[in-house]
Design a protein around this motif. Structure first.
Motif, PDB file in Angstrom:
ATOM      1  N   ILE A 138      22.915  21.759  10.985  1.00  0.00           N
ATOM      2  CA  ILE A 138      21.691  22.552  11.099  1.00  0.00           C
ATOM      3  C   ILE A 138      20.779  22.247   9.915  1.00  0.00           C
ATOM      4  N   THR A 139      19.474  22.059  10.197  1.00  0.00           N
ATOM      5  CA  THR A 139      18.498  21.830   9.132  1.00  0.00           C
ATOM      6  C   THR A 139      17.301  22.760   9.324  1.00  0.00           C
ATOM      7  N   ASP A 140      16.350  22.681   8.403  1.00  0.00           N
ATOM      8  CA  ASP A 140      15.097  23.438   8.505  1.00  0.00           C
ATOM      9  C   ASP A 140      13.919  22.504   8.771  1.00  0.00           C
ATOM     10  N   ASN A 141      14.167  21.386   9.439  1.00  0.00           N
ATOM     11  CA  ASN A 141      13.155  20.339   9.540  1.00  0.00           C
ATOM     12  C   ASN A 141      12.262  20.408  10.775  1.00  0.00           C
ATOM     13  N   LEU A 142      12.449  21.419  11.613  1.00  0.00           N
ATOM     14  CA  LEU A 142      11.585  21.563  12.789  1.00  0.00           C
ATOM     15  C   LEU A 142      10.152  21.864  12.339  1.00  0.00           C
ATOM     16  N   THR A 143       9.183  21.014  12.740  1.00  0.00           N
ATOM     17  CA  THR A 143       7.779  21.186  12.343  1.00  0.00           C
ATOM     18  C   THR A 143       6.887  21.107  13.566  1.00  0.00           C
ATOM     19  N   PHE A 144       6.106  22.153  13.788  1.00  0.00           N
ATOM     20  CA  PHE A 144       5.178  22.179  14.919  1.00  0.00           C
ATOM     21  C   PHE A 144       3.820  21.627  14.481  1.00  0.00           C
ATOM     22  N   LEU A 145       3.258  20.728  15.291  1.00  0.00           N
ATOM     23  CA  LEU A 145       1.965  20.129  14.990  1.00  0.00           C
ATOM     24  C   LEU A 145       0.864  20.836  15.780  1.00  0.00           C
ATOM     25  N   LYS A 146      -0.385  20.571  15.408  1.00  0.00           N
ATOM     26  CA  LYS A 146      -1.522  21.258  16.034  1.00  0.00           C
ATOM     27  C   LYS A 146      -1.641  20.949  17.520  1.00  0.00           C
TER      28      LYS A 146
ATOM     29  N   HIS B 170      17.809  10.781  11.173  1.00  0.00           N
ATOM     30  CA  HIS B 170      16.459  10.219  11.219  1.00  0.00           C
ATOM     31  C   HIS B 170      15.459  11.217  11.787  1.00  0.00           C
ATOM     32  N   VAL B 171      14.193  10.834  11.693  1.00  0.00           N
ATOM     33  CA  VAL B 171      13.070  11.679  12.110  1.00  0.00           C
ATOM     34  C   VAL B 171      12.622  11.284  13.509  1.00  0.00           C
ATOM     35  N   TYR B 172      12.375  12.287  14.368  1.00  0.00           N
ATOM     36  CA  TYR B 172      11.953  12.056  15.756  1.00  0.00           C
ATOM     37  C   TYR B 172      10.698  12.872  16.052  1.00  0.00           C
ATOM     38  N   HIS B 173       9.904  12.373  16.994  1.00  0.00           N
ATOM     39  CA  HIS B 173       8.680  13.055  17.408  1.00  0.00           C
ATOM     40  C   HIS B 173       8.786  13.356  18.910  1.00  0.00           C
ATOM     41  N   TYR B 174       8.622  14.637  19.285  1.00  0.00           N
ATOM     42  CA  TYR B 174       8.752  15.067  20.675  1.00  0.00           C
ATOM     43  C   TYR B 174       7.460  15.732  21.142  1.00  0.00           C
ATOM     44  N   ASP B 175       7.230  15.685  22.453  1.00  0.00           N
ATOM     45  CA  ASP B 175       6.108  16.462  22.984  1.00  0.00           C
ATOM     46  C   ASP B 175       6.559  17.911  23.170  1.00  0.00           C
ATOM     47  N   LYS B 176       5.660  18.770  23.593  1.00  0.00           N
ATOM     48  CA  LYS B 176       5.944  20.205  23.626  1.00  0.00           C
ATOM     49  C   LYS B 176       7.045  20.580  24.611  1.00  0.00           C
ATOM     50  N   LYS B 177       7.319  19.702  25.569  1.00  0.00           N
ATOM     51  CA  LYS B 177       8.365  19.980  26.548  1.00  0.00           C
ATOM     52  C   LYS B 177       9.705  19.356  26.172  1.00  0.00           C
ATOM     53  N   GLY B 178       9.749  18.691  25.007  1.00  0.00           N
ATOM     54  CA  GLY B 178      10.998  18.097  24.554  1.00  0.00           C
ATOM     55  C   GLY B 178      11.204  16.667  24.985  1.00  0.00           C
ATOM     56  N   LYS B 179      10.159  16.023  25.491  1.00  0.00           N
ATOM     57  CA  LYS B 179      10.263  14.611  25.844  1.00  0.00           C
ATOM     58  C   LYS B 179      10.028  13.778  24.591  1.00  0.00           C
ATOM     59  N   LEU B 180      10.917  12.803  24.364  1.00  0.00           N
ATOM     60  CA  LEU B 180      10.823  11.976  23.160  1.00  0.00           C
ATOM     61  C   LEU B 180       9.577  11.098  23.213  1.00  0.00           C
TER      62      LEU B 180
ATOM     63  N   TYR C 255       4.282  16.901   7.093  1.00  0.00           N
ATOM     64  CA  TYR C 255       3.377  16.003   7.823  1.00  0.00           C
ATOM     65  C   TYR C 255       1.941  16.317   7.439  1.00  0.00           C
ATOM     66  N   ASP C 256       1.183  15.271   7.125  1.00  0.00           N
ATOM     67  CA  ASP C 256      -0.230  15.405   6.784  1.00  0.00           C
ATOM     68  C   ASP C 256      -1.055  14.936   7.981  1.00  0.00           C
ATOM     69  N   ASP C 257      -1.717  15.867   8.672  1.00  0.00           N
ATOM     70  CA  ASP C 257      -2.449  15.487   9.880  1.00  0.00           C
ATOM     71  C   ASP C 257      -3.723  14.703   9.564  1.00  0.00           C
ATOM     72  N   LYS C 258      -4.215  14.785   8.336  1.00  0.00           N
ATOM     73  CA  LYS C 258      -5.430  14.029   7.974  1.00  0.00           C
ATOM     74  C   LYS C 258      -5.147  12.535   7.874  1.00  0.00           C
TER      75      LYS C 258
ATOM     76  N   ILE D 230       5.450   7.504   6.006  1.00  0.00           N
ATOM     77  CA  ILE D 230       5.433   6.655   7.199  1.00  0.00           C
ATOM     78  C   ILE D 230       4.478   7.278   8.211  1.00  0.00           C
ATOM     79  N   LYS D 231       3.815   6.445   8.992  1.00  0.00           N
ATOM     80  CA  LYS D 231       2.953   6.952  10.056  1.00  0.00           C
ATOM     81  C   LYS D 231       3.808   7.658  11.117  1.00  0.00           C
ATOM     82  N   LEU D 232       3.203   8.602  11.811  1.00  0.00           N
ATOM     83  CA  LEU D 232       3.921   9.349  12.842  1.00  0.00           C
ATOM     84  C   LEU D 232       4.454   8.432  13.937  1.00  0.00           C
ATOM     85  N   ASN D 233       3.786   7.303  14.157  1.00  0.00           N
ATOM     86  CA  ASN D 233       4.259   6.369  15.179  1.00  0.00           C
ATOM     87  C   ASN D 233       5.330   5.411  14.655  1.00  0.00           C
TER      88      ASN D 233
END
Length: 728
Positions: A327-335, A350-360, A377-380, A401-404
């Motif tokens: 278990i970690t505290d790394n869940l981060t919601f983006l705008k 490692h770090v993963y990026h998901y859409d709001k429905k949980g699709k990778l 994460y810095d959105d700017k 690293i870039k989000l992509n």
């Protein structure tokens, strides 16, 4: 005559320098604060991104201050609040800002409950009016500002309350809280210890709802500890403690709507009935709550998104593992309602990026190395900032690293341990660097390039102090044991002579995912090892199988058999080191604390032809005695895995003891109960095995307070000298 005076002066200076550099470390030096490092206490980046605050203590007048510094000049620009100017507060020990930083929550009269929990009296300081407001007359737990800064929620006597800072009114919204039965919004003992959090409630973004976890521990078995104190009769501390295989608290998730004054329970469709809720967190949308559910074995994890307005739940992420999931505290919601998540599902964290429905969307970081911290994460700039061991498993570096997943940059440059604290706008960060030869160095860095802009603190006073002492180098290497290259450090006497033979004293912890062989600055134990090296010991530490930061397979090989492979590695490492010509294989000892004490006991018993002595401080002696969440994560339950519990617990191998054994425990240890040592003592007595032991009355798992640590380390040093110090 003049030449004679010059020669005399030169000899005096040379002798003085030589003497200064040969000063010997003493236990009194270690435990009196001689080697204390300077740091930045309670560092907080201000909302403007250009300033930061630090908690300072003025020893001259006993006042506490919150001082504001400019990032770029590092000059103090303001004292935001000083306890010397407050009528009600002599000093405060911690502080928290409201989101808009117009109010500060000041902690006073704090008293510890368990490892992370405490009670205290709290005041709200208004930075505009300069007035303070007492939150509650009683000592309370976990007071937390609402996002709009108008309210504070807190725990008191196992119930939850909200204080309206505008009207001054306080409202209680749970009423069934009762000691050792029902807890609302504050974790029970085992959640606090093993899931590492205390505040089990959270405000939503709109400041009109509070989600919380309710613990029903009515049927959880109780554990009691005598408290000897100073009175004629002892008292008892009684608390709920679920041991492995025993009944856990039943947990449920609830949401309180402040506008409607309504409580509702949240239910999700799980495939398991016995479960944990180790994290809850509201998303940036005011009505969307996230909750992590895990099965009791902790090898299934579900991330649920809950619409608090409609009371509907959506399964977003489902992970399974053959062993367990951390278990970690790394869940981060983006705008844009997507989210960032960390996982070791590919074998490394490692770090993963998901859409709001949980699709990778994409895996952001990749490689045969671990992400060890996630900074944000810095959105700017569309960049993620994190720490990893990509530059070697004993080092830590800061990266962006870039989000992509493109344009990765290593921001830290010095080899060792780097940690970052970013400004609110992610334009700057304070880097904390250390390695085995460099005490903590605090620098201001540019977040885009990592360039050092200014030094903040370099612990020069400590370096000056240490220049007077004779110190040995901590040598890092690997040792091939059971087919694995294990990380190792070794400290030899400063006057090491390869033609001589020295006793070897080994230290380890060895718990799952842990690391002791790391390129970082000294702890108190390191100075003790330096002292032992001055006394002609070689000290070594080996991180065996089961330890962390080398991938999931290396870490999880010990699953269902804690104490098997880790002990084999310590015994075989000792044999390999003992074969070196400068080590006397007849004088090898080992020690450890907690899990390390479990290990050192096992190593002495099972490796009785290798180890001459062992010290076990606050050890687990049977996994049947330890708590449910930790133990079952690695062992399942004793009902399912009796052999795993019994074959690797030292209490069942006392008949093998040949060497010298020192057993140490505090009677007030709420974590690893003194029961472990008492039962071990009885087993040793019945096996007619001689040993030594030391009990520290009312001391907890850390065994400290007053002269306690000095006494403890004197006891252990004397034992080492008596058992390893003289050739047989």
């Amino acid at each position: 005559m003049k030449i004679l005076r010059i020669l005399s002066l030169f000899c005096f200076i040379a002798t003085t320098v030589l003497t200064a550099q040969n000063k010997q470390i003493t236990l009194e030096d270690i435990w009196s604060g001689t080697f204390r490092t300077e740091g930045l206490d309670a560092l907080h980046s201000m909302k403007n991104g250009q300033q930061y605050s630090v908690l300072n203590f003025d020893r001259a007048n006993g006042a506490t201050t919150i001082d504001i510094y400019d990032y770029k000049t590092l000059e103090k620009v303001n004292t935001l609040v000083s306890s010397s100017s407050l009528n009600d507060i002599k000093y405060f020990t911690d502080y928290t800002f409201s989101d808009d930083e117009s109010q500060i929550l000041l902690a006073t009269e704090e008293e510890s409950i368990f490892r992370r929990s405490s009670l205290g009296k709290y005041y709200v300081y208004n930075t505009k009016t300069k007035q303070t407001t007492l939150v509650a007359e009683e000592k309370i737990q976990e007071p937390t500002f609402s996002p709009d800064g108008n309210k504070i929620a807190y725990g008191l006597n196992n119930n939850l309350y909200v204080k309206d800072l505008i009207t001054g009114n306080t409202k209680q919204f749970t009423f069934d809280g009762e000691k050792n039965k029902i807890i609302n919004g504050i974790t029970d003992w085992v959640y606090e210890e093993e899931f590492a959090f205390v505040r089990a409630f959270d405000w939503n973004a709109d400041s009109n709802k509070i989600a919380f976890i309710r613990f029903d521990e009515t049927d959880v078995p109780e554990f009691s500890m005598d408290v000897y104190g100073k009175e004629l009769y002892q008292t008892q501390t009684v608390f709920k403690y679920p041991k492995a295989g025993e009944k856990n608290a039943e947990v449920s998730l609830h949401i309180y709507d402040l506008n409607k004054d309504k409580l509702q329970e949240v239910k999700v469709e799980k495939t398991y009935s016995d479960f944990y809720i180790p994290r809850i967190k509201w998303s940036k949308a005011g009505n969307m709550l996230s909750a992590i559910y895990m099965n009791r074995h902790q090898n299934e994890l579900d991330l649920w998104m809950i619409d608090a307005e409609e009371n509907k739940s959506y399964l977003t992420i489902e992970e399974k593992d053959k062993a367990y999931i951390d278990i970690t505290d790394n869940l981060t919601f983006l705008k844009d309602k997507t989210f960032i998540w960390t996982s070791e599902k590919d074998g490394y964290n490692h770090v993963y990026h998901y859409d709001k429905k949980g699709k990778l969307i994409n895996q952001v970081t990749k490689g045969n190395w671990e992400v060890t911290d996630y900074y944000g994460y810095d959105d700017k700039t569309d960049r993620i900032f994190y720490q990893s061991v990509e530059n070697g498993s004993i080092n830590r570096d800061v990266y962006s690293i870039k989000l992509n997943g493109t344009d990765k940059r290593r921001l830290s440059q010095k080899e060792g341990t780097n940690n970052a604290d970013f400004s609110a706008d992610f334009s700057l960060y304070i880097n904390t660097f250390s390695n085995a030869t460099t005490p903590y160095l605090y620098t201001l860095n540019d977040a885009k390039t990592g360039q050092v802009l200014k030094e903040i603190k370099d612990n020069s006073d400590l370096k000056e102090t240490l220049s007077n002492y004779q110190l040995s180098k901590k040598e890092f290497s690997t040792i091939k044991v059971n087919g694995n290259d294990l990380n190792m450090w070794i400290i030899k006497p400063a006057n090491f002579d390869a033609t001589k033979q020295y006793p070897l004293f080994m230290y380890q912890y060895s718990g799952p995912g842990s690391q002791q062989v790391a390129n970082r600055w000294n702890s108190a134990n390191d100075y003790w090892y330096q002292m032992l090296a001055q006394q002609e010991y070689i000290v070594a530490c080996v991180d065996g199988r089961g330890t962390g930061l080398k991938g999931a397979d290396f870490k999880k090989v010990t699953q269902n058999e804690l104490g098997k492979y880790e002990v084999e590695d310590q015994i075989d490492a000792a044999k390999l080191l003992g074969a070196r010509p400068y080590i006397d294989s007849s004088r090898i000892g080992i020690w450890g604390w907690s899990y390390g004490g479990f290990m050192s006991s096992n190593a002495l018993f099972k490796g009785n032809d290798v180890f001459k002595m062992a010290i076990a401080v606050a050890p687990v002696t049977s996994w049947r005695f330890y708590d449910s969440i930790y133990t079952e994560r690695y062992m399942t339950t004793p009902q399912e895995n009796p052999s795993g519990y019994d074959e690797n617990s030292p209490i069942n191998h006392v008949d093998k003891l040949k060497g010298d054994f020192l057993l140490i425990h505090g009677t007030g240890d709420d974590n690893v109960h003194v029961q472990n040592t008492m039962r071990m003592v009885e087993a040793l007595v019945q096996a007619n095995k001689q040993f030594e032991w030391m009990i520290y009355p009312d001391k907890n798992h850390g065994i400290y307070g007053g002269n306690t640590r000095l006494h403890l380390y004197t006891k252990m040093t004397n034992f080492i000298n008596r058992t390893l110090g003289d050739k047989l």
